[in-house]
Design an enzyme around this catalytic site. Sequence first.
Site, PDB file in Angstrom:
ATOM      1  N   CYS A 103       0.804  -1.098   0.159  1.00 20.79           N
ATOM      2  CA  CYS A 103       0.146  -0.061   0.043  1.00 20.79           C
ATOM      3  C   CYS A 103       0.933   1.382  -0.180  1.00 20.79           C
ATOM      4  CB  CYS A 103      -0.984   0.063   1.301  1.00 20.79           C
ATOM      5  SG  CYS A 103      -2.122   1.465   1.357  1.00 20.79           S
TER       6      CYS A 103
ATOM      7  N   CYS B 232      -0.802   4.054   1.864  1.00 18.17           N
ATOM      8  CA  CYS B 232      -0.523   4.075   3.380  1.00 18.17           C
ATOM      9  C   CYS B 232       1.113   4.370   3.916  1.00 18.17           C
ATOM     10  CB  CYS B 232      -1.017   2.459   3.942  1.00 18.17           C
ATOM     11  SG  CYS B 232      -2.298   1.775   3.048  1.00 18.17           S
ATOM     12  N   ASP B 233       1.939   3.691   3.263  1.00 19.83           N
ATOM     13  CA  ASP B 233       3.304   3.755   3.701  1.00 19.83           C
ATOM     14  C   ASP B 233       4.226   4.444   2.848  1.00 19.83           C
ATOM     15  OD1 ASP B 233       2.574   1.882   5.618  1.00 19.83           O
ATOM     16  OD2 ASP B 233       2.602   0.314   4.211  1.00 19.83           O
TER      17      ASP B 233
END
Length: 309
Positions: free
Chosen positions: A134, A137-138
């Site tokens: 992701c 997200c990261d």
Amino acid sequence: MENVIIIGTGPAGYTAAIYAARADLNPLILTGTQPGGQLTTTTEVENFPGFPAGITGPELMMNMQQQAEKFGGRVEFGLVDGVTREDDGTFTLKVGEKELQTKAVIVCSGASARYLGLPGEEDLVKGGHGLTACATCDGAFYRDVPVCVIGGGDSACEEATFLTKFASKVYLIHRRDELRASKIMAQRALAHEKIEPVWDSGIKEYLTDEKGDIRGVLLENLKDGSTSELAVEGVFMAIGHTPNSAFLNGLVETDENGYIIQKQGTLTSVEGIYAAGDISDTEYRQAITAAGQGCAASIEVERWLAEQE
Ligand code: NAP
């Protein structure tokens, strides 16, 4: 006894919930492990009708949840461990310690990101050591360092392009020498100065430091078998998804990959169990097609329940 339990909260689940709630079925919606589904890991959604300026994935999903709740949909956190069909044709869902009874089920549990199956992957993901699926997200954790994305589809191109905001360099590692992605996404990625494609290659091994953090990958050229080390601090997996149907334990018919087969409309092989969205879609996998299926599933459930009375 519930009228209908909707399993999953992606576009299919929430749209099913909106329609079921508006049909006065008082639906219960179970979130699964990733409330909001895959779109919560996307940045801008530009192709969902009604949002000419685009909308972020998390915002779109929040809107859908609010819309479902506005009409009385009950959204609860819960992961379904199993579904049993009772003799009277109703269903029991095992959710942790709880057992829930329902007349109908709409399965909208979607699909999960796939990894390569190399040793140590689970620890690298869970420990936050540099392997993830992701970018949204990261990505921000990888400022000014080199990273790589694995895959050649739209997801890989989208993730690679997104990561250029943070990373100093983004290697796009693909097992062939041609991307599967749509032209526009592929062109956007390949034209970016920070993105460098690595063709005909795959990861053989993750190279880690003494803390267990990824510091590189051992690449294999799949044409000539030669290997080389590539220094990266983040590895972003974008090689497709696996349908989340294992909890049904064979109750409904699936294809060989676990995608639920729809027999008629969204009805599965079991009367009273319907499936919508990525859990049974090997072809389109779009938020809008999932939403459309969620709508269809609720209408079919409503009709079926009315026939039972
Ligand atoms: P995908 O289209 O199935 O692509 C998966 C990619 O991973 C392929 O390039 C495949 O290689 C590669 N791959 C698969 N298994 C591999 C393995 N074991 N090792 C190395 N590489 C492997 O998946 P996706 O990119 O996640 O897209 C899924 C669907 O969502 C598509 O319909 C896509 O159009 C859609 N999508 C749309 C958007 C958007 O429009 N904004 C964004 C993301 C996704 P091969 O090419 O050699 O098979």
